[in-house]
Design a protein around this motif. Structure first.
Motif, PDB file in Angstrom:
ATOM      1  N   SER A  97      -6.069  17.604 -15.954  1.00 38.76           N
ATOM      2  CA  SER A  97      -6.737  17.832 -14.682  1.00 38.76           C
ATOM      3  C   SER A  97      -6.724  16.548 -13.862  1.00 38.76           C
ATOM      4  N   LEU A  98      -6.519  16.672 -12.563  1.00 40.02           N
ATOM      5  CA  LEU A  98      -6.531  15.494 -11.692  1.00 40.02           C
ATOM      6  C   LEU A  98      -7.942  14.973 -11.482  1.00 40.02           C
ATOM      7  N   LYS A  99      -8.955  15.744 -11.923  1.00 38.97           N
ATOM      8  CA  LYS A  99     -10.344  15.305 -11.786  1.00 38.97           C
ATOM      9  C   LYS A  99     -10.702  14.188 -12.761  1.00 38.97           C
ATOM     10  N   ILE A 100      -9.829  13.905 -13.733  1.00 40.10           N
ATOM     11  CA  ILE A 100     -10.122  12.806 -14.662  1.00 40.10           C
ATOM     12  C   ILE A 100      -9.859  11.452 -14.018  1.00 40.10           C
ATOM     13  N   PHE A 101      -9.101  11.427 -12.917  1.00 37.12           N
ATOM     14  CA  PHE A 101      -8.775  10.170 -12.246  1.00 37.12           C
ATOM     15  C   PHE A 101      -9.803   9.872 -11.166  1.00 37.12           C
ATOM     16  N   ASP A 102     -10.381   8.679 -11.220  1.00 39.66           N
ATOM     17  CA  ASP A 102     -11.283   8.205 -10.167  1.00 39.66           C
ATOM     18  C   ASP A 102     -10.629   6.960  -9.574  1.00 39.66           C
ATOM     19  N   PHE A 103      -9.882   7.156  -8.481  1.00 37.00           N
ATOM     20  CA  PHE A 103      -9.136   6.058  -7.883  1.00 37.00           C
ATOM     21  C   PHE A 103     -10.088   5.106  -7.179  1.00 37.00           C
ATOM     22  N   GLY A 104     -10.060   3.852  -7.599  1.00 36.92           N
ATOM     23  CA  GLY A 104     -10.897   2.828  -6.984  1.00 36.92           C
ATOM     24  C   GLY A 104     -10.275   2.336  -5.690  1.00 36.92           C
ATOM     25  N   LYS A 105     -10.903   1.327  -5.120  1.00 30.26           N
ATOM     26  CA  LYS A 105     -10.434   0.759  -3.863  1.00 30.26           C
ATOM     27  C   LYS A 105      -9.236  -0.143  -4.139  1.00 30.26           C
ATOM     28  N   ALA A 106      -8.222  -0.038  -3.285  1.00 25.23           N
ATOM     29  CA  ALA A 106      -7.050  -0.902  -3.422  1.00 25.23           C
ATOM     30  C   ALA A 106      -7.445  -2.310  -2.980  1.00 25.23           C
ATOM     31  N   GLU A 107      -7.103  -3.298  -3.788  1.00 24.97           N
ATOM     32  CA  GLU A 107      -7.476  -4.669  -3.467  1.00 24.97           C
ATOM     33  C   GLU A 107      -6.252  -5.574  -3.541  1.00 24.97           C
ATOM     34  N   SER A 108      -6.345  -6.695  -2.868  1.00 29.27           N
ATOM     35  CA  SER A 108      -5.230  -7.636  -2.866  1.00 29.27           C
ATOM     36  C   SER A 108      -5.149  -8.360  -4.199  1.00 29.27           C
ATOM     37  N   ASN A 141       0.825  -1.211   0.000  1.00 26.70           N
ATOM     38  CA  ASN A 141       0.000   0.000   0.000  1.00 26.70           C
ATOM     39  C   ASN A 141       0.860   1.262   0.000  1.00 26.70           C
ATOM     40  N   MET A 142       2.008   1.199   0.676  1.00 27.54           N
ATOM     41  CA  MET A 142       2.871   2.375   0.737  1.00 27.54           C
ATOM     42  C   MET A 142       3.428   2.718  -0.653  1.00 27.54           C
ATOM     43  N   THR A 143       3.886   1.714  -1.383  1.00 28.16           N
ATOM     44  CA  THR A 143       4.387   1.997  -2.728  1.00 28.16           C
ATOM     45  C   THR A 143       3.247   2.382  -3.663  1.00 28.16           C
ATOM     46  N   LEU A 144       2.032   1.870  -3.410  1.00 28.39           N
ATOM     47  CA  LEU A 144       0.880   2.256  -4.222  1.00 28.39           C
ATOM     48  C   LEU A 144       0.610   3.748  -4.078  1.00 28.39           C
ATOM     49  N   GLN A 145       0.715   4.257  -2.852  1.00 32.84           N
ATOM     50  CA  GLN A 145       0.521   5.698  -2.642  1.00 32.84           C
ATOM     51  C   GLN A 145       1.599   6.511  -3.356  1.00 32.84           C
ATOM     52  N   SER A 146       2.826   6.017  -3.347  1.00 32.73           N
ATOM     53  CA  SER A 146       3.907   6.708  -4.058  1.00 32.73           C
ATOM     54  C   SER A 146       3.650   6.712  -5.560  1.00 32.73           C
ATOM     55  N   VAL A 147       3.169   5.582  -6.091  1.00 33.50           N
ATOM     56  CA  VAL A 147       2.881   5.482  -7.528  1.00 33.50           C
ATOM     57  C   VAL A 147       1.747   6.437  -7.901  1.00 33.50           C
ATOM     58  N   GLN A 148       0.709   6.511  -7.059  1.00 34.82           N
ATOM     59  CA  GLN A 148      -0.393   7.454  -7.308  1.00 34.82           C
ATOM     60  C   GLN A 148       0.131   8.880  -7.355  1.00 34.82           C
ATOM     61  N   SER A 149       0.968   9.212  -6.403  1.00 34.90           N
ATOM     62  CA  SER A 149       1.527  10.564  -6.335  1.00 34.90           C
ATOM     63  C   SER A 149       2.357  10.883  -7.582  1.00 34.90           C
ATOM     64  N   ILE A 150       3.169   9.935  -8.006  1.00 34.54           N
ATOM     65  CA  ILE A 150       3.990  10.143  -9.209  1.00 34.54           C
ATOM     66  C   ILE A 150       3.091  10.342 -10.419  1.00 34.54           C
ATOM     67  N   LEU A 151       2.072   9.495 -10.562  1.00 28.69           N
ATOM     68  CA  LEU A 151       1.156   9.585 -11.705  1.00 28.69           C
ATOM     69  C   LEU A 151       0.443  10.940 -11.728  1.00 28.69           C
ATOM     70  N   GLN A 152      -0.027  11.383 -10.571  1.00 31.29           N
ATOM     71  CA  GLN A 152      -0.728  12.672 -10.501  1.00 31.29           C
ATOM     72  C   GLN A 152       0.222  13.827 -10.817  1.00 31.29           C
ATOM     73  N   THR A 153       1.442  13.754 -10.328  1.00 31.85           N
ATOM     74  CA  THR A 153       2.418  14.808 -10.597  1.00 31.85           C
ATOM     75  C   THR A 153       2.733  14.900 -12.086  1.00 31.85           C
ATOM     76  N   LYS A 154       2.965  13.762 -12.716  1.00 33.40           N
ATOM     77  CA  LYS A 154       3.284  13.754 -14.145  1.00 33.40           C
ATOM     78  C   LYS A 154       2.090  14.248 -14.972  1.00 33.40           C
ATOM     79  N   ALA A 155       0.867  13.880 -14.563  1.00 35.12           N
ATOM     80  CA  ALA A 155      -0.323  14.336 -15.286  1.00 35.12           C
ATOM     81  C   ALA A 155      -0.484  15.848 -15.143  1.00 35.12           C
ATOM     82  N   ALA A 156      -0.265  16.366 -13.937  1.00 36.60           N
ATOM     83  CA  ALA A 156      -0.413  17.805 -13.710  1.00 36.60           C
ATOM     84  C   ALA A 156       0.609  18.600 -14.520  1.00 36.60           C
TER      85      ALA A 156
END
Length: 163
Positions: A76-87, A56-71
């Motif tokens: 717009s970050l509003k195009i991303f609808d992050f679903g629930k993290a699952e195993s 989960n920790m690396t998932l949060q880092s990956v989300q942050s990287i993806l959002q930064t690169k998109a911005a």
């Protein structure tokens, strides 16, 4: 001879810019020391992005990287609808990110009501997944655009076909 002017309110994104942002995110993940051995995968399909990594920790880092690169690519970050993290298999974590494009009926109704209430000389009509705003004066359309930009909408708005 009173002509009317109009523009369309749409919610869309530049797919090529999204592809470029994902490529940059992949490159950064393979180069970063803390993420290098996580075997992180970012897969883009028609209207979703699948993120898969080892915790989960690396998932949060990956989300942050993806959002930064998109911005940085003016997405717009509003195009991303992050679903629930699952195993996922092998103790890994997977998350599906839905890409939001188009204005649904409820938001379109809210936008047209907002225009009618705030710009008395402009008319708004819903046309599929877009809203067309028309008026006799270009100044009224400029006012409508400024008001729509200043309001906080749950989707990213763009203004096209201004004529």
């Amino acid at each position: 001879m009173a002509s009317t002017y109009s523009f369309d309110v749409v919610s869309e994104f530049d797919r090529q810019e999204l592809v470029n942002a994902i490529d940059q995110a992949r490159r950064e993940i393979t180069n970063r020391y803390d993420l290098k051995d996580s075997k992180t995968a970012i897969d883009l399909s028609e209207n979703t992005i699948t993120l898969e990594t080892d915790s989960n920790m690396t998932l949060q880092s990956v989300q942050s990287i993806l959002q930064t690169k998109a911005a940085k690519r003016n997405l717009s970050l509003k195009i991303f609808d992050f679903g629930k993290a699952e195993s996922a298999s092998g103790g890994r974590v997977r998350q599906v990110v839905t890409l939001k494009e188009g204005i649904d009926k409820e938001i379109a109704k809210d936008i047209s009501k907002f225009v009618r209430d705030n710009v008395k000389k402009a008319q708004a009509s819903i046309q599929g997944d877009a809203v067309r705003v028309s008026a006799k004066s270009k100044d009224d359309l400029q006012t409508a655009i400024q008001l729509l930009k200043s309001a906080d909408w749950p989707v990213a708005l763009q203004f096209t076909n201004y004529r």
